[in-house]
Design a protein around this motif. Structure first.
Motif, PDB file in Angstrom:
ATOM      1  N   GLY A  23      85.507 -42.125 -15.083  1.00  0.00           N
ATOM      2  CA  GLY A  23      85.570 -41.354 -13.844  1.00  0.00           C
ATOM      3  C   GLY A  23      85.941 -42.229 -12.659  1.00  0.00           C
ATOM      4  N   ARG A  24      85.327 -43.407 -12.578  1.00  0.00           N
ATOM      5  CA  ARG A  24      85.662 -44.330 -11.481  1.00  0.00           C
ATOM      6  C   ARG A  24      87.113 -44.791 -11.576  1.00  0.00           C
ATOM      7  NH1 ARG A  24      80.326 -45.847 -12.382  1.00  0.00           N
ATOM      8  NH2 ARG A  24      80.862 -47.586 -13.746  1.00  0.00           N
ATOM      9  N   MET A  25      87.575 -45.045 -12.799  1.00  0.00           N
ATOM     10  CA  MET A  25      88.947 -45.521 -12.974  1.00  0.00           C
ATOM     11  C   MET A  25      89.977 -44.451 -12.635  1.00  0.00           C
ATOM     12  SD  MET A  25      88.586 -47.674 -16.501  1.00  0.00           S
ATOM     13  CE  MET A  25      90.290 -48.172 -16.589  1.00  0.00           C
ATOM     14  N   LEU A  26      89.680 -43.203 -13.006  1.00  0.00           N
ATOM     15  CA  LEU A  26      90.648 -42.119 -12.835  1.00  0.00           C
ATOM     16  C   LEU A  26      90.357 -41.244 -11.619  1.00  0.00           C
ATOM     17  CD1 LEU A  26      91.090 -41.003 -16.564  1.00  0.00           C
ATOM     18  CD2 LEU A  26      92.441 -42.654 -15.259  1.00  0.00           C
ATOM     19  N   GLY A  27      89.308 -41.574 -10.882  1.00  0.00           N
ATOM     20  CA  GLY A  27      88.987 -40.824  -9.676  1.00  0.00           C
ATOM     21  C   GLY A  27      88.477 -39.423  -9.943  1.00  0.00           C
TER      22      GLY A  27
END
Length: 164
Positions: free
Chosen positions: A130-134
């Motif tokens: 989630g953090r990587m792909l926003g």
């Protein structure tokens, strides 16, 4: 530890330790091997010019994978703007060439494909993805659930087609 490394040492570490992962991410999101190779070069060129710091090797790896995925998206958009024949999803044969799961994964929509790749191939959690792909981690969990369902359906149909 990472803060003590020079830019050249960070670059060398990235190339030695994460080139395979970056290439796999690029292949997962590119039309062909040549595009994936270009993406890998672009990622490492961007790293050469990056002025930020990395908290850890995991942070470096996540940064590299995010840049690779974003660069693949840029290439996809550029291809669309040139009116080339490129589907939003990676082109996959109507029938999976060798019945492999990888071919089925490549046929998934981009968010599902990246979630599956980052989770199962690179070992990231939903929160990390989630953090990587926003995206919120619950959204990533939904992508994973839907992707598994689509893969199940696609692979089941492939097996049934072979039996007939």
């Amino acid at each position: 530890m990472m803060g003590q490394l020079t830019r050249n040492e960070v670059f060398t570490l990235a190339v030695q330790k994460y080139s395979d992962a970056v290439y796999r991410a690029a292949m997962h999101n590119s039309r062909c091997a040549a595009d994936a190779e270009d993406v890998v070069q672009d990622v490492y060129e961007k790293l050469l010019h990056y002025n930020g710091t990395f908290e850890s090797e995991e942070h470096l790896k996540a940064w590299l994978l995010r840049v690779a995925i974003n660069r693949c998206r840029d290439l996809t958009r550029a291809a669309h703007q040139k009116d080339t024949e490129l589907d939003e999803n990676l082109p996959a044969p109507d029938e999976f060439a060798d019945g492999s799961v990888l071919d089925a994964v490549r046929a998934l929509p981009e968010n599902y494909r990246n979630a599956i790749y980052l989770h199962y191939y690179e070992g990231y959690t939903a929160a990390e993805i989630g953090r990587m792909l926003g995206a919120p981690s619950n959204t990533v969990l939904s992508w994973l659930r839907r992707a598994r369902a689509q893969l199940h359906t696609m692979l089941k149909e492939e097996i049934e087609d072979e039996v007939v």
